[in-house]
Design a protein around this motif. Sequence first.
Motif, PDB file in Angstrom:
ATOM      1  N   VAL A  52       0.840  -1.195   0.000  1.00 14.33           N
ATOM      2  CA  VAL A  52       0.000   0.000   0.000  1.00 14.33           C
ATOM      3  C   VAL A  52       0.879   1.251   0.000  1.00 14.33           C
ATOM      4  O   VAL A  52       0.657   2.199  -0.766  1.00 14.33           O
ATOM      5  CB  VAL A  52      -0.938   0.004   1.226  1.00 14.33           C
ATOM      6  N   HIS A  53       1.898   1.247   0.857  1.00 16.94           N
ATOM      7  CA  HIS A  53       2.822   2.390   0.912  1.00 16.94           C
ATOM      8  C   HIS A  53       3.540   2.583  -0.418  1.00 16.94           C
ATOM      9  O   HIS A  53       3.665   3.716  -0.905  1.00 16.94           O
ATOM     10  CB  HIS A  53       3.845   2.176   2.027  1.00 16.94           C
ATOM     11  N   LEU A  54       3.985   1.496  -1.016  1.00 16.17           N
ATOM     12  CA  LEU A  54       4.706   1.578  -2.285  1.00 16.17           C
ATOM     13  C   LEU A  54       3.807   2.142  -3.385  1.00 16.17           C
ATOM     14  O   LEU A  54       4.217   3.031  -4.148  1.00 16.17           O
ATOM     15  CB  LEU A  54       5.219   0.195  -2.678  1.00 16.17           C
ATOM     16  N   ALA A  55       2.565   1.643  -3.473  1.00 15.88           N
ATOM     17  CA  ALA A  55       1.635   2.128  -4.496  1.00 15.88           C
ATOM     18  C   ALA A  55       1.306   3.600  -4.277  1.00 15.88           C
ATOM     19  O   ALA A  55       1.244   4.392  -5.230  1.00 15.88           O
ATOM     20  CB  ALA A  55       0.352   1.294  -4.477  1.00 15.88           C
ATOM     21  N   ARG A  56       1.127   3.980  -3.020  1.00 13.76           N
ATOM     22  CA  ARG A  56       0.792   5.371  -2.703  1.00 13.76           C
ATOM     23  C   ARG A  56       1.958   6.304  -3.044  1.00 13.76           C
ATOM     24  O   ARG A  56       1.750   7.417  -3.542  1.00 13.76           O
ATOM     25  CB  ARG A  56       0.436   5.468  -1.214  1.00 13.76           C
ATOM     26  N   THR A  57       3.174   5.831  -2.807  1.00  9.41           N
ATOM     27  CA  THR A  57       4.361   6.637  -3.099  1.00  9.41           C
ATOM     28  C   THR A  57       4.577   6.784  -4.597  1.00  9.41           C
ATOM     29  O   THR A  57       4.847   7.879  -5.102  1.00  9.41           O
ATOM     30  CB  THR A  57       5.597   5.990  -2.450  1.00  9.41           C
ATOM     31  N   LEU A  58       4.456   5.688  -5.330  1.00 11.90           N
ATOM     32  CA  LEU A  58       4.690   5.723  -6.775  1.00 11.90           C
ATOM     33  C   LEU A  58       3.635   6.553  -7.504  1.00 11.90           C
ATOM     34  O   LEU A  58       3.939   7.241  -8.477  1.00 11.90           O
ATOM     35  CB  LEU A  58       4.724   4.301  -7.332  1.00 11.90           C
ATOM     36  N   ARG A  59       2.390   6.505  -7.046  1.00 10.80           N
ATOM     37  CA  ARG A  59       1.369   7.306  -7.724  1.00 10.80           C
ATOM     38  C   ARG A  59       1.583   8.789  -7.454  1.00 10.80           C
ATOM     39  O   ARG A  59       1.304   9.628  -8.314  1.00 10.80           O
ATOM     40  CB  ARG A  59      -0.029   6.863  -7.320  1.00 10.80           C
ATOM     41  N   TRP A  60       2.110   9.146  -6.278  1.00 13.82           N
ATOM     42  CA  TRP A  60       2.448  10.544  -6.006  1.00 13.82           C
ATOM     43  C   TRP A  60       3.570  10.992  -6.942  1.00 13.82           C
ATOM     44  O   TRP A  60       3.544  12.106  -7.476  1.00 13.82           O
ATOM     45  CB  TRP A  60       2.850  10.718  -4.550  1.00 13.82           C
ATOM     46  N   GLY A  61       4.533  10.088  -7.159  1.00 11.81           N
ATOM     47  CA  GLY A  61       5.603  10.398  -8.095  1.00 11.81           C
ATOM     48  C   GLY A  61       5.085  10.647  -9.498  1.00 11.81           C
ATOM     49  O   GLY A  61       5.599  11.499 -10.227  1.00 11.81           O
ATOM     50  N   GLU A  77      11.213   8.900   1.079  1.00 10.92           N
ATOM     51  CA  GLU A  77      11.445   9.575   2.354  1.00 10.92           C
ATOM     52  C   GLU A  77      10.324  10.568   2.655  1.00 10.92           C
ATOM     53  O   GLU A  77       9.755  10.565   3.755  1.00 10.92           O
ATOM     54  CB  GLU A  77      12.781  10.326   2.318  1.00 10.92           C
ATOM     55  N   ALA A  78      10.018  11.412   1.675  1.00 17.17           N
ATOM     56  CA  ALA A  78       8.979  12.420   1.878  1.00 17.17           C
ATOM     57  C   ALA A  78       7.616  11.775   2.128  1.00 17.17           C
ATOM     58  O   ALA A  78       6.837  12.236   2.962  1.00 17.17           O
ATOM     59  CB  ALA A  78       8.912  13.352   0.668  1.00 17.17           C
ATOM     60  N   SER A  79       7.337  10.687   1.428  1.00 18.05           N
ATOM     61  CA  SER A  79       6.058  10.009   1.570  1.00 18.05           C
ATOM     62  C   SER A  79       5.938   9.316   2.925  1.00 18.05           C
ATOM     63  O   SER A  79       4.953   9.521   3.652  1.00 18.05           O
ATOM     64  CB  SER A  79       5.891   8.988   0.436  1.00 18.05           C
ATOM     65  N   GLY A  80       6.932   8.504   3.271  1.00 20.68           N
ATOM     66  CA  GLY A  80       6.869   7.754   4.524  1.00 20.68           C
ATOM     67  C   GLY A  80       6.842   8.647   5.745  1.00 20.68           C
ATOM     68  O   GLY A  80       6.033   8.452   6.668  1.00 20.68           O
ATOM     69  N   ILE A  81       7.714   9.653   5.775  1.00 27.13           N
ATOM     70  CA  ILE A  81       7.757  10.565   6.918  1.00 27.13           C
ATOM     71  C   ILE A  81       6.496  11.428   6.943  1.00 27.13           C
ATOM     72  O   ILE A  81       5.921  11.685   8.001  1.00 27.13           O
ATOM     73  CB  ILE A  81       9.021  11.449   6.856  1.00 27.13           C
ATOM     74  N   ARG A  92      -3.988  18.980  12.248  1.00 26.77           N
ATOM     75  CA  ARG A  92      -3.779  18.713  10.821  1.00 26.77           C
ATOM     76  C   ARG A  92      -2.434  19.235  10.325  1.00 26.77           C
ATOM     77  O   ARG A  92      -2.248  19.514   9.140  1.00 26.77           O
ATOM     78  CB  ARG A  92      -4.894  19.347   9.978  1.00 26.77           C
ATOM     79  N   LEU A  93      -1.458  19.365  11.255  1.00 27.20           N
ATOM     80  CA  LEU A  93      -0.128  19.833  10.858  1.00 27.20           C
ATOM     81  C   LEU A  93       0.492  18.916   9.817  1.00 27.20           C
ATOM     82  O   LEU A  93       1.238  19.360   8.940  1.00 27.20           O
ATOM     83  CB  LEU A  93       0.793  19.902  12.083  1.00 27.20           C
ATOM     84  N   GLY A  94       0.191  17.616   9.910  1.00 29.11           N
ATOM     85  CA  GLY A  94       0.779  16.648   9.000  1.00 29.11           C
ATOM     86  C   GLY A  94       0.397  16.858   7.546  1.00 29.11           C
ATOM     87  O   GLY A  94       1.073  16.351   6.642  1.00 29.11           O
ATOM     88  N   GLU A  95      -0.681  17.630   7.286  1.00 30.62           N
ATOM     89  CA  GLU A  95      -1.088  17.911   5.910  1.00 30.62           C
ATOM     90  C   GLU A  95       0.022  18.607   5.136  1.00 30.62           C
ATOM     91  O   GLU A  95       0.146  18.471   3.924  1.00 30.62           O
ATOM     92  CB  GLU A  95      -2.348  18.790   5.897  1.00 30.62           C
ATOM     93  N   PHE A  96       0.844  19.392   5.857  1.00 33.44           N
ATOM     94  CA  PHE A  96       1.895  20.167   5.203  1.00 33.44           C
ATOM     95  C   PHE A  96       3.207  19.397   5.098  1.00 33.44           C
ATOM     96  O   PHE A  96       4.161  19.902   4.495  1.00 33.44           O
ATOM     97  CB  PHE A  96       2.155  21.465   5.987  1.00 33.44           C
ATOM     98  N   ALA A  97       3.267  18.193   5.696  1.00 29.29           N
ATOM     99  CA  ALA A  97       4.548  17.490   5.786  1.00 29.29           C
ATOM    100  C   ALA A  97       5.089  17.063   4.431  1.00 29.29           C
ATOM    101  O   ALA A  97       6.238  17.366   4.081  1.00 29.29           O
ATOM    102  CB  ALA A  97       4.407  16.281   6.717  1.00 29.29           C
ATOM    103  N   GLN A 311       2.883   2.529   9.894  1.00 28.81           N
ATOM    104  CA  GLN A 311       3.034   3.900   9.425  1.00 28.81           C
ATOM    105  C   GLN A 311       4.051   4.675  10.261  1.00 28.81           C
ATOM    106  O   GLN A 311       4.912   5.375   9.718  1.00 28.81           O
ATOM    107  CB  GLN A 311       1.675   4.604   9.462  1.00 28.81           C
ATOM    108  N   VAL A 312       3.940   4.545  11.575  1.00 28.00           N
ATOM    109  CA  VAL A 312       4.874   5.252  12.454  1.00 28.00           C
ATOM    110  C   VAL A 312       6.271   4.632  12.373  1.00 28.00           C
ATOM    111  O   VAL A 312       7.278   5.343  12.305  1.00 28.00           O
ATOM    112  CB  VAL A 312       4.362   5.242  13.906  1.00 28.00           C
ATOM    113  N   GLY A 313       6.320   3.299  12.362  1.00 30.10           N
ATOM    114  CA  GLY A 313       7.622   2.625  12.309  1.00 30.10           C
ATOM    115  C   GLY A 313       8.392   2.972  11.050  1.00 30.10           C
ATOM    116  O   GLY A 313       9.604   3.253  11.104  1.00 30.10           O
ATOM    117  N   LEU A 314       7.714   2.956   9.902  1.00 26.80           N
ATOM    118  CA  LEU A 314       8.380   3.293   8.643  1.00 26.80           C
ATOM    119  C   LEU A 314       8.838   4.749   8.656  1.00 26.80           C
ATOM    120  O   LEU A 314       9.958   5.066   8.219  1.00 26.80           O
ATOM    121  CB  LEU A 314       7.440   3.047   7.474  1.00 26.80           C
ATOM    122  N   GLY A 315       7.985   5.637   9.173  1.00 28.15           N
ATOM    123  CA  GLY A 315       8.360   7.046   9.236  1.00 28.15           C
ATOM    124  C   GLY A 315       9.570   7.278  10.119  1.00 28.15           C
ATOM    125  O   GLY A 315      10.479   8.041   9.753  1.00 28.15           O
ATOM    126  N   VAL A 316       9.606   6.636  11.271  1.00 33.75           N
ATOM    127  CA  VAL A 316      10.740   6.784  12.187  1.00 33.75           C
ATOM    128  C   VAL A 316      12.017   6.229  11.548  1.00 33.75           C
ATOM    129  O   VAL A 316      13.100   6.831  11.655  1.00 33.75           O
ATOM    130  CB  VAL A 316      10.449   6.065  13.517  1.00 33.75           C
TER     131      VAL A 316
END
Length: 352
Positions: A52-61, A77-81, A92-97, A311-316
């Motif tokens: 799911v993370h991979l698909a979400r990252t690649l479609r953003w790309g 990096e930008a996607s996971g974090i 909703r601070l994370g919206e800008f991340a 989600q948190v583990g990958l981001g960290v």
Amino acid sequence: MKRAAKLLVSLLMTVVFSWWAFRETDWNSLMASLRTANYLWVVPYFGFLMLVHLARTLRWGCLLSGMEQVPFRKLNEASGIGFMMLLVLPFRLGEFARPLLIAQRSSIRRSAAMTSVVLERITDGMFVAALMRVLLMFVPAEVPELRFVKLGANLMFAVFASGLVFLLFALWHQDTAVRLVRATVGRVAPPVADKMADVVDSFVGAMRQLPNRRQMAGFFLFTLIYWGVNGAGVAVLSRAFGESLSLTLFQAYVVNCVLVVGVMIPAAPGMVGTFQAAVKVGLSLFLPASVVNGSGLAYANVLWLCQTVQQVGLGVLLMSAGHLSFRDLAGRLNKVQAQEQDTAAAGTLPSA
């Protein structure tokens, strides 16, 4: 005071939905389900979450490719974090991340990156709402919760479809859209109207940098993969709780759609309460209350925990590999949000 009020409201929503989700819980059955669950099913579910993370990252790309072909490492990096920050930060601070992080790793402006996030949100909202309306046609009409779920799907589709229609109108008739904003919202709140008008201008500018047809086809393909894998994972994890709770793919996709609608309700960081309540509603469309209020809620909590840990583990992990500080990043996001709010009050939009 404004932030304190927002925090109070989000905490109140968490308390209310947590109370509703667990008010009829059969605690003996829930605890027994947690003790006897086959947690080996968690292993493949984490595999689904990584897909799911991979698909979400690649479609953003794919969306960003019209502005720049961002290398996968920086994009990842930008996607996971970014998604971790969206989950754990209040207000909703994370919206800008993600926009902030990708702007630091490429030549893409933060405002343009924010436009790509808005497009993702609109696409997901319309896709899930439409899918849910189709799936609900095959749910028995005598289920009491069905009318509320249909109402949620209709409202979700209406909101996102209206946003898309207006943005497409702005793309084709930019000056008219800006005048419309000023003529309507401006009558009530001129500073907000100025902000909205500038956002429309910025959005249209970024829309004109959309990728080519091949990349847009990739964006929609990864959207299908993203939601297809997501729903399949929900079905896989349900196997951990035995035959009484094992969901078919059809049932899992319905539950996942209901969950998406539920977590859109503002709540405290982590989506506690709204997550469990949404899963409970979804399960109630297919399972008796005796199952839902016992093993069903046990499943909802394990599902929530798995998604949160992944989600948190990958981001960290990505944050550590990039030598980033959570405190520094949260501080920068706080400044970005404060800047957005200040410019809204002043009626101007800063360059990103």
